[in-house]
Design a protein around this motif. Sequence first.
Motif, PDB file in Angstrom:
ATOM      1  N   LYS A  97       0.834  -1.205   0.000  1.00  0.00           N
ATOM      2  CA  LYS A  97       0.000   0.000   0.000  1.00  0.00           C
ATOM      3  C   LYS A  97       0.869   1.257   0.000  1.00  0.00           C
ATOM      4  O   LYS A  97       0.566   2.235  -0.697  1.00  0.00           O
ATOM      5  CB  LYS A  97      -0.936  -0.005   1.210  1.00  0.00           C
ATOM      6  N   ALA A  98       1.947   1.232   0.758  1.00  0.00           N
ATOM      7  CA  ALA A  98       2.865   2.373   0.784  1.00  0.00           C
ATOM      8  C   ALA A  98       3.443   2.625  -0.605  1.00  0.00           C
ATOM      9  O   ALA A  98       3.539   3.777  -1.053  1.00  0.00           O
ATOM     10  CB  ALA A  98       3.986   2.114   1.793  1.00  0.00           C
ATOM     11  N   ALA A  99       3.805   1.558  -1.310  1.00  0.00           N
ATOM     12  CA  ALA A  99       4.381   1.705  -2.652  1.00  0.00           C
ATOM     13  C   ALA A  99       3.353   2.295  -3.606  1.00  0.00           C
ATOM     14  O   ALA A  99       3.682   3.189  -4.413  1.00  0.00           O
ATOM     15  CB  ALA A  99       4.875   0.357  -3.163  1.00  0.00           C
ATOM     16  N   GLN A 100       2.113   1.820  -3.539  1.00  0.00           N
ATOM     17  CA  GLN A 100       1.076   2.333  -4.444  1.00  0.00           C
ATOM     18  C   GLN A 100       0.805   3.821  -4.186  1.00  0.00           C
ATOM     19  O   GLN A 100       0.584   4.592  -5.129  1.00  0.00           O
ATOM     20  CB  GLN A 100      -0.211   1.518  -4.286  1.00  0.00           C
ATOM     21  N   LEU A 101       0.826   4.213  -2.936  1.00  0.00           N
ATOM     22  CA  LEU A 101       0.635   5.635  -2.611  1.00  0.00           C
ATOM     23  C   LEU A 101       1.814   6.467  -3.104  1.00  0.00           C
ATOM     24  O   LEU A 101       1.635   7.588  -3.607  1.00  0.00           O
ATOM     25  CB  LEU A 101       0.440   5.808  -1.109  1.00  0.00           C
ATOM     26  N   ARG A 102       3.009   5.935  -2.969  1.00  0.00           N
ATOM     27  CA  ARG A 102       4.184   6.665  -3.463  1.00  0.00           C
ATOM     28  C   ARG A 102       4.141   6.814  -4.984  1.00  0.00           C
ATOM     29  O   ARG A 102       4.523   7.853  -5.527  1.00  0.00           O
ATOM     30  CB  ARG A 102       5.460   5.956  -3.016  1.00  0.00           C
ATOM     31  N   ILE A 103       3.690   5.778  -5.666  1.00  0.00           N
ATOM     32  CA  ILE A 103       3.549   5.871  -7.124  1.00  0.00           C
ATOM     33  C   ILE A 103       2.577   6.996  -7.474  1.00  0.00           C
ATOM     34  O   ILE A 103       2.824   7.788  -8.392  1.00  0.00           O
ATOM     35  CB  ILE A 103       3.065   4.529  -7.708  1.00  0.00           C
ATOM     36  N   LYS A 104       1.472   7.064  -6.742  1.00  0.00           N
ATOM     37  CA  LYS A 104       0.475   8.109  -7.009  1.00  0.00           C
ATOM     38  C   LYS A 104       1.057   9.499  -6.755  1.00  0.00           C
ATOM     39  O   LYS A 104       0.878  10.429  -7.558  1.00  0.00           O
ATOM     40  CB  LYS A 104      -0.771   7.886  -6.139  1.00  0.00           C
ATOM     41  N   ALA A 105       1.773   9.663  -5.645  1.00  0.00           N
ATOM     42  CA  ALA A 105       2.399  10.954  -5.337  1.00  0.00           C
ATOM     43  C   ALA A 105       3.423  11.324  -6.402  1.00  0.00           C
ATOM     44  O   ALA A 105       3.505  12.487  -6.833  1.00  0.00           O
ATOM     45  CB  ALA A 105       3.056  10.904  -3.958  1.00  0.00           C
ATOM     46  N   LEU A 106       4.206  10.340  -6.830  1.00  0.00           N
ATOM     47  CA  LEU A 106       5.210  10.580  -7.865  1.00  0.00           C
ATOM     48  C   LEU A 106       4.554  11.008  -9.166  1.00  0.00           C
ATOM     49  O   LEU A 106       5.026  11.938  -9.843  1.00  0.00           O
ATOM     50  CB  LEU A 106       6.043   9.311  -8.071  1.00  0.00           C
ATOM     51  N   HIS A 107       3.466  10.352  -9.527  1.00  0.00           N
ATOM     52  CA  HIS A 107       2.738  10.705 -10.754  1.00  0.00           C
ATOM     53  C   HIS A 107       2.247  12.153 -10.684  1.00  0.00           C
ATOM     54  O   HIS A 107       2.409  12.923 -11.653  1.00  0.00           O
ATOM     55  CB  HIS A 107       1.556   9.754 -10.924  1.00  0.00           C
ATOM     56  N   LEU A 108       1.677  12.540  -9.552  1.00  0.00           N
ATOM     57  CA  LEU A 108       1.174  13.910  -9.403  1.00  0.00           C
ATOM     58  C   LEU A 108       2.296  14.931  -9.512  1.00  0.00           C
ATOM     59  O   LEU A 108       2.157  15.967 -10.184  1.00  0.00           O
ATOM     60  CB  LEU A 108       0.453  14.074  -8.065  1.00  0.00           C
ATOM     61  N   LEU A 109       3.413  14.656  -8.871  1.00  0.00           N
ATOM     62  CA  LEU A 109       4.534  15.601  -8.902  1.00  0.00           C
ATOM     63  C   LEU A 109       5.157  15.684 -10.291  1.00  0.00           C
ATOM     64  O   LEU A 109       5.516  16.776 -10.750  1.00  0.00           O
ATOM     65  CB  LEU A 109       5.578  15.204  -7.863  1.00  0.00           C
ATOM     66  N   ALA A 110       5.285  14.538 -10.962  1.00  0.00           N
ATOM     67  CA  ALA A 110       5.846  14.543 -12.315  1.00  0.00           C
ATOM     68  C   ALA A 110       4.923  15.283 -13.272  1.00  0.00           C
ATOM     69  O   ALA A 110       5.385  16.024 -14.158  1.00  0.00           O
ATOM     70  CB  ALA A 110       6.090  13.120 -12.790  1.00  0.00           C
ATOM     71  N   TYR A 111       3.622  15.103 -13.091  1.00  0.00           N
ATOM     72  CA  TYR A 111       2.658  15.821 -13.935  1.00  0.00           C
ATOM     73  C   TYR A 111       2.745  17.323 -13.678  1.00  0.00           C
ATOM     74  O   TYR A 111       2.750  18.129 -14.610  1.00  0.00           O
ATOM     75  CB  TYR A 111       1.244  15.317 -13.670  1.00  0.00           C
ATOM     76  N   ALA A 112       2.824  17.690 -12.406  1.00  0.00           N
ATOM     77  CA  ALA A 112       2.936  19.108 -12.063  1.00  0.00           C
ATOM     78  C   ALA A 112       4.205  19.714 -12.653  1.00  0.00           C
ATOM     79  O   ALA A 112       4.208  20.849 -13.132  1.00  0.00           O
ATOM     80  CB  ALA A 112       2.926  19.288 -10.547  1.00  0.00           C
ATOM     81  N   SER A 113       5.296  18.948 -12.637  1.00  0.00           N
ATOM     82  CA  SER A 113       6.569  19.428 -13.170  1.00  0.00           C
ATOM     83  C   SER A 113       6.495  19.687 -14.663  1.00  0.00           C
ATOM     84  O   SER A 113       7.073  20.661 -15.158  1.00  0.00           O
ATOM     85  CB  SER A 113       7.680  18.424 -12.868  1.00  0.00           C
ATOM     86  N   THR A 114       5.786  18.826 -15.382  1.00  0.00           N
ATOM     87  CA  THR A 114       5.781  18.924 -16.847  1.00  0.00           C
ATOM     88  C   THR A 114       4.613  19.735 -17.395  1.00  0.00           C
ATOM     89  O   THR A 114       4.719  20.309 -18.487  1.00  0.00           O
ATOM     90  CB  THR A 114       5.741  17.526 -17.482  1.00  0.00           C
ATOM     91  N   GLN A 115       3.509  19.791 -16.646  1.00  0.00           N
ATOM     92  CA  GLN A 115       2.303  20.434 -17.188  1.00  0.00           C
ATOM     93  C   GLN A 115       1.856  21.673 -16.417  1.00  0.00           C
ATOM     94  O   GLN A 115       1.005  22.418 -16.912  1.00  0.00           O
ATOM     95  CB  GLN A 115       1.139  19.420 -17.194  1.00  0.00           C
ATOM     96  N   GLY A 116       2.395  21.880 -15.230  1.00  0.00           N
ATOM     97  CA  GLY A 116       1.931  22.992 -14.407  1.00  0.00           C
ATOM     98  C   GLY A 116       2.944  24.118 -14.325  1.00  0.00           C
ATOM     99  O   GLY A 116       4.001  24.082 -14.942  1.00  0.00           O
ATOM    100  N   TYR A 117       2.606  25.123 -13.530  1.00  0.00           N
ATOM    101  CA  TYR A 117       3.528  26.231 -13.312  1.00  0.00           C
ATOM    102  C   TYR A 117       4.441  25.897 -12.129  1.00  0.00           C
ATOM    103  O   TYR A 117       4.069  25.120 -11.252  1.00  0.00           O
ATOM    104  CB  TYR A 117       2.764  27.540 -13.053  1.00  0.00           C
ATOM    105  N   PRO A 118       5.667  26.442 -12.113  1.00  0.00           N
ATOM    106  CA  PRO A 118       6.593  26.144 -11.006  1.00  0.00           C
ATOM    107  C   PRO A 118       6.051  26.686  -9.678  1.00  0.00           C
ATOM    108  O   PRO A 118       5.410  27.733  -9.640  1.00  0.00           O
ATOM    109  CB  PRO A 118       7.882  26.885 -11.400  1.00  0.00           C
ATOM    110  N   VAL A 119       6.282  25.962  -8.609  1.00  0.00           N
ATOM    111  CA  VAL A 119       5.925  26.438  -7.276  1.00  0.00           C
ATOM    112  C   VAL A 119       7.205  26.662  -6.479  1.00  0.00           C
ATOM    113  O   VAL A 119       8.192  25.965  -6.690  1.00  0.00           O
ATOM    114  CB  VAL A 119       4.990  25.451  -6.546  1.00  0.00           C
TER     115      VAL A 119
END
Length: 218
Positions: A97-119
Amino acid sequence: MFQRDYLVRLIEEMTSVLGKVMGLRQDNKLTEAEWEIDELLQRKFRLRGPLLQSLSAEDLIKMITFNGVLESDRLHGVALLIKQQAMIEEKRQDIEKAAQLRIKALHLLAYASTQGYPVKWVKTCDEIGELEALLQGVYLSNALHRLLWEHYEGIGNYAKAEDHLFHLYHRDPDILSEGIAFYNRLLGQADEALEQGRLPREEVQQGLAQLQDDGRLK
């Protein structure tokens, strides 16, 4: 003005809650730590912990996109809370479960990095690197490998970008033309940039030649 005030409050509350959750987790007060996460999710993101865990990364991204505009600050906030929940699950010895949550967090951050504005309040590259290191050997989807490929190329870490390209290519040879385009983009970079990206020009040329040979064999 409203957006700026909201962002200031978000950063303050995220900082406070992340500190509390860390302390509670260290004291093995895992249920109390979850309560802190859940309360902030409801208050700032209109989400609940169970819903956050059941929704896919793609669904969460849709929920944090308004009129076609991704709210990067909110997406980073959700990703950091998911990362904290993963650490709680790890403390409970629920490694899967920890790994699946980390995958989800990683996906969100990678998406934000490539598609969003810098924070400014999150070191996105460091967070991505940390999560990826924790997920070594864990299966990542094609969509996530693609996001990480784009992320690492965007920040000039060309060796890591190439790693994710080849993960994709071995699963889906139809991306051959995209891989060739990647190497051709790198050939347009200065030697110094390629060296800093840990993929010298000679290695770029070798990678390009390999894909071009594969193309001729098709």
